[in-house]
Scaffold this active site. Structure first.
Site, PDB file in Angstrom:
ATOM      1  N   SER A  11      79.505  -5.622  -1.201  1.00 56.07           N
ATOM      2  CA  SER A  11      78.431  -6.617  -1.042  1.00 56.07           C
ATOM      3  C   SER A  11      77.706  -6.475   0.290  1.00 56.07           C
ATOM      4  O   SER A  11      76.903  -7.330   0.645  1.00 56.07           O
ATOM      5  CB  SER A  11      79.003  -8.028  -1.163  1.00 56.07           C
ATOM      6  OG  SER A  11      79.957  -8.251  -0.136  1.00 56.07           O
ATOM      7  N   GLY A  35      78.356  -9.566   5.680  1.00 53.32           N
ATOM      8  CA  GLY A  35      77.882  -9.774   7.040  1.00 53.32           C
ATOM      9  C   GLY A  35      77.637 -11.237   7.317  1.00 53.32           C
ATOM     10  O   GLY A  35      77.865 -12.100   6.465  1.00 53.32           O
ATOM     11  N   TYR A  70      70.487  -6.635   2.005  1.00 52.98           N
ATOM     12  CA  TYR A  70      71.162  -7.920   2.189  1.00 52.98           C
ATOM     13  C   TYR A  70      72.144  -8.194   1.042  1.00 52.98           C
ATOM     14  O   TYR A  70      71.747  -8.343  -0.106  1.00 52.98           O
ATOM     15  CB  TYR A  70      70.132  -9.054   2.296  1.00 52.98           C
ATOM     16  CG  TYR A  70      70.786 -10.389   2.554  1.00 52.98           C
ATOM     17  CD1 TYR A  70      71.237 -10.722   3.833  1.00 52.98           C
ATOM     18  CD2 TYR A  70      70.994 -11.288   1.521  1.00 52.98           C
ATOM     19  CE1 TYR A  70      71.868 -11.930   4.072  1.00 52.98           C
ATOM     20  CE2 TYR A  70      71.622 -12.504   1.750  1.00 52.98           C
ATOM     21  CZ  TYR A  70      72.062 -12.808   3.023  1.00 52.98           C
ATOM     22  OH  TYR A  70      72.693 -14.003   3.260  1.00 52.98           O
ATOM     23  N   ARG A  71      73.426  -8.223   1.353  1.00 58.07           N
ATOM     24  CA  ARG A  71      74.529  -8.487   0.411  1.00 58.07           C
ATOM     25  C   ARG A  71      74.439  -7.591  -0.825  1.00 58.07           C
ATOM     26  O   ARG A  71      74.716  -8.015  -1.950  1.00 58.07           O
ATOM     27  CB  ARG A  71      74.556  -9.964  -0.020  1.00 58.07           C
ATOM     28  CG  ARG A  71      74.688 -10.938   1.109  1.00 58.07           C
ATOM     29  CD  ARG A  71      75.987 -10.794   1.891  1.00 58.07           C
ATOM     30  NE  ARG A  71      75.930 -11.626   3.066  1.00 58.07           N
ATOM     31  CZ  ARG A  71      75.515 -11.192   4.267  1.00 58.07           C
ATOM     32  NH1 ARG A  71      75.184  -9.916   4.452  1.00 58.07           N
ATOM     33  NH2 ARG A  71      75.452 -11.999   5.283  1.00 58.07           N
ATOM     34  N   HIS A  72      74.069  -6.352  -0.583  1.00 57.10           N
ATOM     35  CA  HIS A  72      73.863  -5.448  -1.712  1.00 57.10           C
ATOM     36  C   HIS A  72      74.248  -4.023  -1.336  1.00 57.10           C
ATOM     37  O   HIS A  72      74.044  -3.591  -0.203  1.00 57.10           O
ATOM     38  CB  HIS A  72      72.389  -5.463  -2.139  1.00 57.10           C
ATOM     39  CG  HIS A  72      72.110  -4.553  -3.294  1.00 57.10           C
ATOM     40  ND1 HIS A  72      72.299  -4.922  -4.603  1.00 57.10           N
ATOM     41  CD2 HIS A  72      71.684  -3.265  -3.330  1.00 57.10           C
ATOM     42  CE1 HIS A  72      71.995  -3.916  -5.396  1.00 57.10           C
ATOM     43  NE2 HIS A  72      71.621  -2.892  -4.655  1.00 57.10           N
TER      44      HIS A  72
END
Ligand code: FAD
Length: 213
Positions: A143, A146, A188-190
């Site tokens: 993911s 962070g 972002y989260r990917h």
């Protein structure tokens, strides 16, 4: 596909011993404490054992779900039909490049709090933004975990993965593949691993192929 949990348990027990459990409640392995049983659950603490497990599951065509600390999963009451493997590979090496820089190679199963607690007192930084992220670094790659404007992608150079996708089509062994930072499609989260999720579970916990888009 017919999955015989007794056969799978006995074969895995021969190799992993007490690290394998039958009908293990998944509620014990996720932060939210929910979820029914995994037919077979195993904790894997060495890279070669992970490759061996993925290879065996591919050969036998056993469903396999890989997990970390279970801080970002919710299991259904039905549990999971197949094998659930918890990656607990915690070993790491720190190679000093110069007085101020070091290269950390770390197993996917180590937790953020642990690696920070061990390296920060020695003066090493880089991951210090993440002590509040309770999962593993392996789960963090999936993911691009962070917080506060920093994420794993800021410090990640490459990831080795066990790729079993080709085993769905042909009787071939999984391969270890290295993805460089730029190949990981981090945002972002990917990451590419989120985009390529290939499995979902039906109401009885059976894995089913996920839609491709
Ligand atoms: C209280 C709390 C606070 C949190 N704070 C943050 C935060 O600040 N920032 C943030 O980004 N996230 C946060 N999270 C979410 C979570 O901690 C992260 O997503 C974490 O990176 C998940 O890691 P895990 O080891 O628990 O993965 P899991 O929850 O076990 O798995 C998550 C997904 O990744 C897959 N996976 C896990 N490990 C591997 C592996 N080694 N190989 C292949 N696939 C794998 C699993 O199949 C699953 O699909 C928080 C969660 C909680 C409960």
């Amino acid at each position: 596909m017919i999955f015989d949990a007794e056969i799978a348990y006995n074969e895995l027990y021969a190799h992993f011993g007490n690290l394998v459990r039958r009908n293990e409640p998944l509620a014990r392995h996720c932060t939210f404490g929910v979820g029914g049983p995994a037919d077979v659950w195993v904790s894997v603490d060495k890279p070669e054992d992970l490759v061996g497990l993925v290879t065996l599951c591919a050969e036998r065509r056993w469903p396999l779900l890989i997990t970390g600390n279970g801080t970002n999963v919710l299991y259904a009451d039905a549990g999971v039909r197949g094998v659930v493997a918890r990656v607990a590979i915690n070993a790491y090496t720190l190679e000093e490049r110069d007085a101020e820089t070091a290269f950390l190679t770390v197993g996917a199963g180590i937790s953020w709090p642990r690696i920070i607690n061990e390296l920060a007192p020695k003066g090493w930084g880089g991951l210090e933004f993440g002590p509040g992220i309770p999962g593993t670094l392996g789960g963090g790659v999936v993911s691009n975990a962070g917080v506060h404007g920093h994420d794993l992608g800021h410090v990640l150079e490459w990831v080795d993965i066990v790729d079993a996708r080709q085993c769905e089509e042909r009787a071939v062994a999984p391969t270890v593949v290295r993805y460089s930072h730029d190949e990981l499609e981090l945002s972002y989260r990917h990451s590419r691993f989120r985009a390529q999720r290939r499995v979902q579970f039906d109401g009885e916990g059976n894995p089913i192929a996920a839609p491709t888009n």
